[in-house]
Scaffold this active site. Structure first.
Site, mmCIF file in Angstrom:
data_model
loop_
_atom_site.group_PDB
_atom_site.id
_atom_site.type_symbol
_atom_site.label_atom_id
_atom_site.label_comp_id
_atom_site.label_asym_id
_atom_site.label_seq_id
_atom_site.Cartn_x
_atom_site.Cartn_y
_atom_site.Cartn_z
ATOM 1 N N GLU A 120 -31.763 2.053 -27.052
ATOM 2 C CA GLU A 120 -32.734 2.484 -28.109
ATOM 3 C C GLU A 120 -33.496 0.853 -29.211
ATOM 4 O O GLU A 120 -32.479 -0.252 -28.311
ATOM 5 C CB GLU A 120 -32.481 2.632 -29.391
ATOM 6 C CG GLU A 120 -33.196 3.638 -30.577
ATOM 7 C CD GLU A 120 -32.809 4.092 -31.809
ATOM 8 O OE1 GLU A 120 -32.839 5.363 -31.500
ATOM 9 O OE2 GLU A 120 -32.708 3.634 -32.605
ATOM 10 N N TYR B 115 -41.378 1.991 -31.334
ATOM 11 C CA TYR B 115 -40.638 2.595 -30.861
ATOM 12 C C TYR B 115 -39.664 2.629 -30.099
ATOM 13 O O TYR B 115 -40.975 3.764 -29.451
ATOM 14 C CB TYR B 115 -40.312 4.134 -32.143
ATOM 15 C CG TYR B 115 -39.012 4.488 -32.046
ATOM 16 C CD1 TYR B 115 -37.404 4.049 -32.197
ATOM 17 C CD2 TYR B 115 -38.413 5.349 -30.523
ATOM 18 C CE1 TYR B 115 -36.015 4.853 -32.076
ATOM 19 C CE2 TYR B 115 -37.401 5.752 -30.273
ATOM 20 C CZ TYR B 115 -36.351 5.851 -30.360
ATOM 21 O OH TYR B 115 -35.329 6.405 -30.255
#
Ligand code: GDP
Ligand code: MN
Length: 381
Positions: free
Chosen positions: A189, A101
């Protein structure tokens, strides 16, 4: 403003972040043509403004051309968390070794961008954040300096051991930060950011939320705006000079002035009802506006009663009454209508309503208006 994964990836590509080969399709045939170009197998992904598509069945791998058409037609038109899928992304399948992530988010507490990385990326990142928050590494960035190389390296070392991969990841993190700043985003993101079995790095998913207040600087990004069906109606209303915001209740409100419109909603709530909308017909006096207002309210099938609450100033009560009488006959309204007309030309307005023999509930006070509107809508909570 949210944008789609494929649009966010276009921003990533410009920023130099590696993205695997892919295309966007709106039909199964188009998806098939993209698959032909890319080569099988392909991953087919719903493009909707919401996360968790994988868990909702909106991300699937197709191994044959028949499967591409089959899965594409299945995902197109699918409903994911209330949103209809109109586009799918068709991409090259990569062999994932590790899912990471990477994210940059505007932190309202520190008023700084915060970088977050985790070696536990993928579809369960929310669980990781909840149960093992120590597995997410954070860094506040001083916007005057940006994300410095040594800071990016330190974050990347929390993800990988191999120095080559660490350096490449640090460089991508810095590009992600720059893409976030340059597009005036509030979130950028990559989840998952993957290391493939061949040792390559890719942004396999992309999410960017743009700050609405910065959009005037990005006319190219502003074009990516997609309105929800509700927002489309609100936009149409705006073009007709009405401020209309659709809400969840069953009492349609037509009011002149934003302050009175807010108060009307409060009074309805106070007596146990729920307004279906905020609607300000504005300060001008124009019967057409009442007709337009009723048109928009009638589009909302949840509405069970309509309350016109007018405090005549510049707005003349006779103009409102005329608009209402015309609208009821033109639009064939069957819903109960409650009317409160106070102020300029009040008597004239009431006379027009009386003479029209319209079946309406005439009220004098806010309290009475709210109570009657709730009652004729079928009662409050
Ligand atoms: P999200 O669920 O909306 O976040 O959608 P993602 O794009 O993140 O996809 C969800 C999951 O599908 C990823 O975490 C991957 O595990 C998997 N996935 C997506 N693309 C590929 C791919 O090209 N190859 C493989 N093997 N898995 C993929
Ligand atoms: Mn994802």
């Amino acid at each position: 403003m949210k944008i789609h994964e494929y649009q966010a990836k276009e921003i990533f590509v410009k920023a130099g972040i590696p993205v695997s080969n892919e295309g966007v399709a709106t039909t199964p045939e188009e998806a098939d043509r993209i698959a032909e170009k890319i080569g099988l197998p392909v991953v087919i992904k719903a493009q909707v403004h919401v996360g968790g598509r994988g868990k909702a069945g909106g991300v699937k791998i197709a191994k044959t051309r028949d499967e591409v058409r089959e899965i594409a037609s299945q995902i197109l038109g699918m409903d994911i968390k209330g949103l209809k899928v109109k586009k799918v992304l068709v991409g090259e399948v990569v062999d994932i070794e590790k899912e990471i992530y990477l994210g940059v988010v505007t932190d309202r507490d520190s008023n700084r961008p915060v970088i977050m990385v985790s070696s536990e990326g993928g579809i369960d990142i929310e669980e990781v954040a909840k149960k093992t928050p120590e597995k997410i590494h954070r860094l506040q960035v001083d916007p005057a300096y940006g994300l410095l190389t040594h800071q990016a390296m330190k974050l990347a070392f929390s993800l990988f051991d191999d120095i080559k991969i660490v350096s490449a990841t640090a460089s991508i993190l810095r590009k992600l930060y720059i893409a976030y700043v340059d597009s005036d985003a509030s979130l950028a993101e990559i989840n998952p950011f993957v290391l493939t079995k061949n040792g390559e790095l890719y942004a396999l998913d992309a999410k960017i939320v743009l700050d609405d207040n910065g959009l005037f600087r990005h006319p190219d990004l502003e074009k990516l705006r997609e309105l929800t069906p509700e927002e489309e109606i609100e936009q149409e209303a705006k073009e007709k000079g009405l401020s209309y915001i659709s809400l969840n209740g069953n009492i349609g409100c037509i009011v002149n002035g934003a302050g009175l419109a807010m108060t009307t909603m409060d009074v309805i709530n106070h007596f146990g009802g729920v307004p279906a909308n905020f609607l300000d017909v504005g300060g001008s006096s124009d019967p057409q506006k009442v007709k337009d207002a009723l048109h928009f309210i009638l589009l909302d099938k949840q509405v069970k009663s309509i309350w016109l609450n007018i405090f005549g100033g510049i707005t003349r009560c006779d103009d409102i009454a005329t608009g209402l009488v015309e609208a009821v006959s033109e639009l064939k309204i069957n819903l109960p209508i409650v009317v409160r007309l106070i102020g300029t030309n009040e008597e004239k307005g009431k006379r027009i309503l009386d003479e029209s023999r319209l079946d309406i509930y005439s009220v004098e006070t806010m309290e009475e208006g709210a109570k009657v509107a709730i009652k004729v809508a079928g009662g409050g909570e």
